[in-house]
Write an enzyme that holds these catalytic residues in place. Structure first.
Site, PDB file in Angstrom:
ATOM      1  N   ILE A 176       1.505  45.022 -18.651  1.00 50.78           N
ATOM      2  CA  ILE A 176       2.330  46.090 -19.220  1.00 50.78           C
ATOM      3  C   ILE A 176       3.549  46.295 -18.314  1.00 50.78           C
ATOM      4  CG2 ILE A 176       2.383  48.497 -20.019  1.00 50.78           C
ATOM      5  CD1 ILE A 176      -0.543  48.373 -20.602  1.00 50.78           C
ATOM      6  N   PRO A 177       4.589  45.468 -18.515  1.00 49.08           N
ATOM      7  CA  PRO A 177       5.793  45.621 -17.690  1.00 49.08           C
ATOM      8  C   PRO A 177       6.496  46.939 -18.031  1.00 49.08           C
ATOM      9  CG  PRO A 177       5.800  43.548 -18.931  1.00 49.08           C
ATOM     10  CD  PRO A 177       4.721  44.385 -19.491  1.00 49.08           C
ATOM     11  N   HIS A 178       7.036  47.594 -16.994  1.00 49.55           N
ATOM     12  CA  HIS A 178       7.787  48.822 -17.217  1.00 49.55           C
ATOM     13  C   HIS A 178       8.736  49.052 -16.047  1.00 49.55           C
ATOM     14  CE1 HIS A 178       3.982  49.736 -15.162  1.00 49.55           C
ATOM     15  NE2 HIS A 178       4.606  50.706 -14.532  1.00 49.55           N
ATOM     16  N   ALA A 179       9.724  49.923 -16.283  1.00 55.66           N
ATOM     17  CA  ALA A 179      10.652  50.315 -15.222  1.00 55.66           C
ATOM     18  C   ALA A 179      10.904  51.805 -15.384  1.00 55.66           C
ATOM     19  CB  ALA A 179      11.954  49.521 -15.329  1.00 55.66           C
TER      20      ALA A 179
END
Lengths: 144, 94
Positions: free
Chosen positions: A62-65
């Site tokens: 779950i990529p996030h920034a």
């Protein structure tokens, strides 16, 4: 508001490696209007600098920034990889589903993370997502 | 008791984990204070318990507080099974 958008979902994508897979999931966020391109760069920077922590569960990244890195609206994208990919996580590799998220406001990304966690953390729904053949079936599984 | 939840960047996963831990604690009649943080800021911080994803936890083995490693952060059962006994223990110790 329905958060699942057809343009943010791609099934059985060929990705070269983890970075490529994250970029594909991030570009879908941009295509769907959830993020500016710089948000994708921030997600990649996080992965390259901090490591495979985004592989939150077996087979799921779950990529996030941070919201201030160019998030435009709360949303998510879903990429199912044609071939599972090693992200470098000791226990949860290889990754088959990449679900990038965006959130706006101080808690938007947490709300989105919890929503996505609710679906992907459900073993039946997770299994169904690995097997479905089209967007219509996905829209029956991801109902928020 | 004061819990530190730790993830790679300290704003996403760790916050979700902290909220989950607080909700588990509340269900069982315990009050847990805490904060979500990134790995660098977590080191040397005073707390009663540290909870982190397994690959982050491996880097916190020198800390004074006990460290709980979670493999599957989307699995509420795993979080509960690992965290609740420790919360009970800490509550008894006061």
């Amino acid at each position: 508001m329905k958060l699942l958008k057809e343009e943010a979902v791609r099934l059985d994508v060929q990705a070269l490696n983890a970075v490529d897979a994250i970029r594909i999931s991030g570009n879908l966020l941009v295509d769907a209007g959830y993020a500016e391109p710089r948000y994708v760069d921030a997600m990649l920077k996080g992965f390259l600098e901090v490591g495979p922590y985004i592989v939150l569960a077996p087979g799921i990244a779950i990529p996030h920034a941070r919201p201030e890195n160019g998030a435009l609206a709360s949303g998510f994208s879903l990429v199912r990889l044609a071939t599972p990919i090693e992200f470098g996580h000791d226990k949860n590799d290889p990754v088959k589903l990449v679900c990038a998220i965006t959130g706006v406001g101080s808690n938007g990304h947490i709300e989105m993370l919890q929503k996505v966690a609710g679906i992907l953390g459900d073993k039946d729904k997770h299994q169904q997502l690995l097997e479905v053949q089209n967007f219509e079936d996905i829209s029956k599984i991801i109902t928020f | 008791m004061y819990v530190l939840s730790v993830c790679g960047m300290g704003f996403g996963t760790s916050l979700m984990l902290l909220m989950e831990v607080q909700s588990i604690a509340k269900e069982h009649g315990y009050t847990v204070d805490g904060e979500a943080t990134d790995l660098g800021s977590a080191k040397g911080k005073s707390c009663d318990l540290i909870i982190a994803s397994s690959e982050i936890a491996a880097e916190l083995s020198d800390e004074a507080a006990p460290v709980i490693a979670i493999d599957n952060l989307l699995d509420k059962e795993e979080i509960k099974e690992k965290v609740l006994p420790m919360i009970k223990k800490l509550a008894q110790e006061g």
